[in-house]
Structures are given as structure tokens and as C-alpha cells.
Design a protein around this motif. Structure first.
Motif, PDB file in Angstrom:
ATOM      1  N   ASP A  97       0.736  -1.149  -0.053  1.00 51.39           N
ATOM      2  CA  ASP A  97       0.022   0.140  -0.063  1.00 51.39           C
ATOM      3  C   ASP A  97       0.907   1.162  -0.045  1.00 51.39           C
ATOM      4  O   ASP A  97       1.998   1.077   0.520  1.00 51.39           O
ATOM      5  CB  ASP A  97      -0.748  -0.029   1.289  1.00 51.39           C
ATOM      6  CG  ASP A  97      -1.893  -0.987   1.215  1.00 51.39           C
ATOM      7  OD1 ASP A  97      -2.295  -1.328   0.177  1.00 51.39           O
ATOM      8  OD2 ASP A  97      -2.436  -1.496   2.290  1.00 51.39           O
ATOM      9  N   CYS A  98       0.172   2.177  -0.629  1.00 49.16           N
ATOM     10  CA  CYS A  98       0.880   4.034  -0.446  1.00 49.16           C
ATOM     11  C   CYS A  98      -0.484   4.680  -0.217  1.00 49.16           C
ATOM     12  O   CYS A  98      -1.396   4.924  -1.042  1.00 49.16           O
ATOM     13  CB  CYS A  98       1.661   4.185  -1.739  1.00 49.16           C
ATOM     14  SG  CYS A  98       2.313   5.684  -1.716  1.00 49.16           S
ATOM     15  N   LEU A  99      -0.584   5.007   1.092  1.00 49.61           N
ATOM     16  CA  LEU A  99      -1.809   5.407   1.482  1.00 49.61           C
ATOM     17  C   LEU A  99      -1.637   6.923   2.257  1.00 49.61           C
ATOM     18  O   LEU A  99      -0.543   7.469   2.740  1.00 49.61           O
ATOM     19  CB  LEU A  99      -2.390   4.661   2.581  1.00 49.61           C
ATOM     20  CG  LEU A  99      -2.625   3.403   2.080  1.00 49.61           C
ATOM     21  CD1 LEU A  99      -3.062   2.325   3.501  1.00 49.61           C
ATOM     22  CD2 LEU A  99      -3.830   3.100   1.065  1.00 49.61           C
ATOM     23  N   LEU A 100      -2.616   7.733   2.609  1.00 52.72           N
ATOM     24  CA  LEU A 100      -2.408   8.895   3.603  1.00 52.72           C
ATOM     25  C   LEU A 100      -2.704   8.324   4.865  1.00 52.72           C
ATOM     26  O   LEU A 100      -4.031   7.745   5.197  1.00 52.72           O
ATOM     27  CB  LEU A 100      -3.379  10.154   3.073  1.00 52.72           C
ATOM     28  CG  LEU A 100      -2.569  10.719   1.820  1.00 52.72           C
ATOM     29  CD1 LEU A 100      -3.837  11.774   1.127  1.00 52.72           C
ATOM     30  CD2 LEU A 100      -1.389  11.255   2.024  1.00 52.72           C
ATOM     31  N   ASP A 101      -2.327   8.791   5.899  1.00 55.08           N
ATOM     32  CA  ASP A 101      -2.549   8.532   7.309  1.00 55.08           C
ATOM     33  C   ASP A 101      -3.234   9.631   7.875  1.00 55.08           C
ATOM     34  O   ASP A 101      -2.381  10.847   7.756  1.00 55.08           O
ATOM     35  CB  ASP A 101      -1.233   8.191   8.197  1.00 55.08           C
ATOM     36  CG  ASP A 101      -0.724   6.717   7.825  1.00 55.08           C
ATOM     37  OD1 ASP A 101      -1.268   5.863   7.264  1.00 55.08           O
ATOM     38  OD2 ASP A 101       0.413   6.237   8.338  1.00 55.08           O
ATOM     39  N   VAL A 102      -4.124   9.618   8.421  1.00 55.69           N
ATOM     40  CA  VAL A 102      -4.847  10.637   9.502  1.00 55.69           C
ATOM     41  C   VAL A 102      -4.596  10.022  10.894  1.00 55.69           C
ATOM     42  O   VAL A 102      -5.458   9.190  11.140  1.00 55.69           O
ATOM     43  CB  VAL A 102      -6.205  10.608   9.260  1.00 55.69           C
ATOM     44  CG1 VAL A 102      -6.775  11.812   9.986  1.00 55.69           C
ATOM     45  CG2 VAL A 102      -6.524  11.408   7.792  1.00 55.69           C
ATOM     46  N   VAL A 103      -3.633  10.730  11.594  1.00 57.71           N
ATOM     47  CA  VAL A 103      -3.522  10.071  12.834  1.00 57.71           C
ATOM     48  C   VAL A 103      -4.023  11.063  13.915  1.00 57.71           C
ATOM     49  O   VAL A 103      -3.651  12.271  13.954  1.00 57.71           O
ATOM     50  CB  VAL A 103      -2.040  10.160  13.273  1.00 57.71           C
ATOM     51  CG1 VAL A 103      -1.636   9.685  14.504  1.00 57.71           C
ATOM     52  CG2 VAL A 103      -1.163   9.304  12.135  1.00 57.71           C
ATOM     53  N   ALA A 104      -4.833  10.613  14.969  1.00 56.09           N
ATOM     54  CA  ALA A 104      -5.530  11.419  15.880  1.00 56.09           C
ATOM     55  C   ALA A 104      -5.004  11.210  17.412  1.00 56.09           C
ATOM     56  O   ALA A 104      -5.145   9.795  17.648  1.00 56.09           O
ATOM     57  CB  ALA A 104      -6.875  11.469  15.786  1.00 56.09           C
ATOM     58  N   HIS A 105      -4.725  12.034  18.140  1.00 53.65           N
ATOM     59  CA  HIS A 105      -4.189  11.700  19.293  1.00 53.65           C
ATOM     60  C   HIS A 105      -5.158  12.307  20.482  1.00 53.65           C
ATOM     61  O   HIS A 105      -5.245  13.463  20.714  1.00 53.65           O
ATOM     62  CB  HIS A 105      -2.787  12.162  19.664  1.00 53.65           C
ATOM     63  CG  HIS A 105      -2.207  11.695  21.125  1.00 53.65           C
ATOM     64  ND1 HIS A 105      -0.763  11.431  21.200  1.00 53.65           N
ATOM     65  CD2 HIS A 105      -2.806  11.116  22.161  1.00 53.65           C
ATOM     66  CE1 HIS A 105      -0.677  10.917  22.400  1.00 53.65           C
ATOM     67  NE2 HIS A 105      -1.905  10.705  22.956  1.00 53.65           N
ATOM     68  N   PRO A 106      -6.230  11.843  20.771  1.00 51.96           N
ATOM     69  CA  PRO A 106      -7.400  12.476  21.700  1.00 51.96           C
ATOM     70  C   PRO A 106      -7.021  12.977  23.205  1.00 51.96           C
ATOM     71  O   PRO A 106      -5.940  12.166  23.539  1.00 51.96           O
ATOM     72  CB  PRO A 106      -8.349  11.276  21.806  1.00 51.96           C
ATOM     73  CG  PRO A 106      -8.351  10.264  20.991  1.00 51.96           C
ATOM     74  CD  PRO A 106      -6.855  10.537  20.670  1.00 51.96           C
TER      75      PRO A 106
END
Length: 319
Positions: free
Chosen positions: A8-17
Motif C-alpha cells: 500500500d501507499c496511503l495517507l495516514d490521518v493520526v488522531a491523539h485524543p
């Protein structure tokens, strides 16, 4: 040596609540967007270590893909794109210790023609996600079987769900492809064997199921374990690094990249145990370093810097 990476070659959306999430509520969080995808993560880490790398991955022609293409160009990764209708995304939710829970929106290639894309490779690495994707697995398996003569094949990752039928199908493909190396996390190994256990018992069970394959099981801060043809099960402790993990999103991919880089240029296979222990220790160190920076492709000390857009240079070839 050219290393071809399929994945895969993807975009990561990383959330740190900032705290516990409430159903129907609005929890403040720190959110960031960056490059990711298991295949791209491995390819980028390899390129930063000086390897010559080609990434075979589905990639669309949209805004997200243009961002990813730019990142790969600056990291000196040769891209061999497969057609895709859109860019894929992964949303990762981080807890206080940096451990992630992922929501994945991966894409299957529109074009499953792999002819020529693995040519010239001395080592082929395949993401477990790609190999367990029912839609593209038959064509991918044919390409892996037909890889250049003498090229080693490694498979890693895939976040295998605890489904015995899926696990059996995946292991059948690993065998059919003639894989030389399988790397699995402790959770993935548990899903593949149907047993929840520590890394050493799990690697023993996996090696029994794949008698012709070198098998590694990773366990984060508990180190890693290996077994394979002529290699009795053994474990290597994790390094003791300062600081605490902040984002484990790309740590496993970094482990895989360092392991491949350390093993790809050895003349013997399976590798002698001392060489394998050294490679596992180096891989664990890089994985631990990556867990201490933000982003699946966050740069750590010792990695080469990105190329400037107006100064393209070929990736140095090793070995």
C-alpha cells in the motif's frame, strides 16, 4: 541490489485524543495528515538506509496521490504504480502510550498486471495486506511465483483478523509463493496459529506450519523471536532506549525494513544464527526509534535526509 516492495501507499490521518472519547460528544485532539501505507513505509525506510528500492503500489491520479508521489520522489524511491480509482486512507487513533487502533480504507488496484514490475530485483518484499486481499491475490501470487530467479521473497504484516479460514488461506499463499521469510507481530501470529501466547511459542508453531520458511515474531518492548530451517527457536531482547513511545504506527514496518536491509546482502540462506541475531537487534532498535517519533515515516537519527526537489539523485545501490 534492487529491492522491490509490493504493498500500500496511503495517507495516514493520526488522531491523539486529549482524553476519553464520549459517544455523541466532541473530544479535543491533535490530528495530523502524513504519508503511510505498509508498502510505502518499508520502501522509504529501506531507501533511507541506502538501498535501491522500487515500490509497486496502487496509486490514483488525485490530490492525495500527488502528495504521495512527491514524498516518494524526495525519498529516492522508484515508483511503479498500479492503477487505482482513488487514494486510500488509514485513520489511526493513538492512546496515551502511543499504541494505535486503525480504521482502514484501502484500495485494490484497478490494473492487476504485474508483468515486468519485479524485473531486476534481488529481493522482493510483499505486504501481508496485499497478499490477503482476495480481489487481487491470484494475480499477485502469480507474480511472486514468477519473480526473478534467485530473488528472496519476504512477507510481513497484514493485521490478520482472528478468522481460521482467512489465516489458512494466507498461509497457503505464503507457501505457494515460496516465501523465504515471514515477519508477523505477536497479534498476527496469534491469529495465524489460533493461539494467544508469547513470541517464542508462537514462532515455534508458525515455523512448524511453514517448514521451508524463516519465521520471525515481533513483540515490541518484549523483543522478537525467530525459527526456521535448521534454526531452533530463539529470542532477542528489545533495546533499552531513553524516552517513551509516542506513535507505534510505523514501528513494525521499520523493523521489517531494517531486517531486510541487514539480511539482503548475506550469501547464505537461511542466515547463520549470529548474523540473524545481529539483524534482529538492529531491526528492533530502528522499530523502537520510530515508535518515539510522530508519523509512520517520521525521520529518526541516522537516516538520510530527503532530496531537494531540484536536485534529484539516484538512490545509491548497495552490494
Amino acid at each position: 541490489m534492487l529491492i522491490a516492495v509490493v504493498g500500500d501507499c496511503l495517507l495516514d490521518v493520526v488522531a491523539h485524543p486529549s482524553g476519553p472519547m464520549r459517544a455523541g460528544g466532541d473530544t479535543p485532539a491533535r490530528v495530523r495528515l502524513g504519508p503511510g501505507g505498509q508498502g510505502a513505509n518499508v520502501a522509504v525506510r529501506l531507501a533511507r538506509r541506502g538501498a535501491s528500492v522500487r515500490l509497486v503500489a496502487p496509486l490514483a491520479d488525485d490530490a492525495g496521490a500527488r502528495l504521495l508521489r512527491d514524498v516518494l520522489s524526495r525519498e529516492a524511491v522508484d515508483l511503479a504504480p498500479l492503477g487505482a480509482r482513488r487514494t486510500g486512507f488509514v485513520v489511526a487513533l493513538l492512546d496515551e502510550g502511543g499504541e494505535r487502533t486503525m480504521l482502514s480504507d484501502r484500495v485494490t488496484p484497478d490494473a492487476t498486471e504485474f508483468a515486468g514490475l519485479l524485473d531486476g530485483a534481488g529481493w522482493v518484499h510483499c505486504s501481508g495486506y496485499a497478499l490477503r486481499d482476495e480481489a487481487g491475490a491470484p494475480e499477485l501470487l502469480d507474480a511472486l511465483v514468477a519473480r526473478p530467479r534467485g530473488a528472496r521473497l519476504s512477507v510481513a504484516g497484514g493485521s490478520m483478523p482472528p478468522d481460521p479460514s482467512l489465516a489458512a488461506a494466507f498461509l497457503d499463499r505464503v507457501r505457494a509463493a515460496g516465501s523465504d521469510l515471514l515477519v508477523a507481530s505477536r497479534d498476527e501470529a496469534a491469529a495465524l496459529t489460533g493461539c494467544a501466547d508469547d513470541a517464542l511459542p508462537l514462532v515455534r508453531q508458525l515455523a512448524e506450519r511453514l517448514p521451508s520458511c524463516l519465521v520471525l515474531v515481533t513483540a515490541g518492548s518484549d523483543g522478537s523471536a525467530a525459527a526456521g530451517p535448521g534454526i531452533a527457536p530463539f529470542s532477542v531482547p528489545a533495546p533499552q532506549l531513553s524516552g517513551t513511545p509516542v506513535d507505534t504506527t510505523g514501528a513494525g514496518d521499520a523493523f521489517t525494513a531494517a531486517l531486510i536491509d541487514e539480511l539482503a546482502h548475506l550469501g547464505m540462506w537461511p542466515p547463520p544464527r549470529p548474523e540473524l541475531e545481529r539483524a534482529m537487534a538492529a531491526a528492533s532498535r530502528l522499530g523502537a526509534q520510530v515508535a518515539r517519533v510522530e508519523g509512520a515515516q517520521g525521520r529518526v537519527s541516522g537516516e538520510s535526509p530527503p532530496q531537494l526537489p531540484d536536485e534529484p539523485q539516484p538512490s545509491p545501490e548497495r552490494g
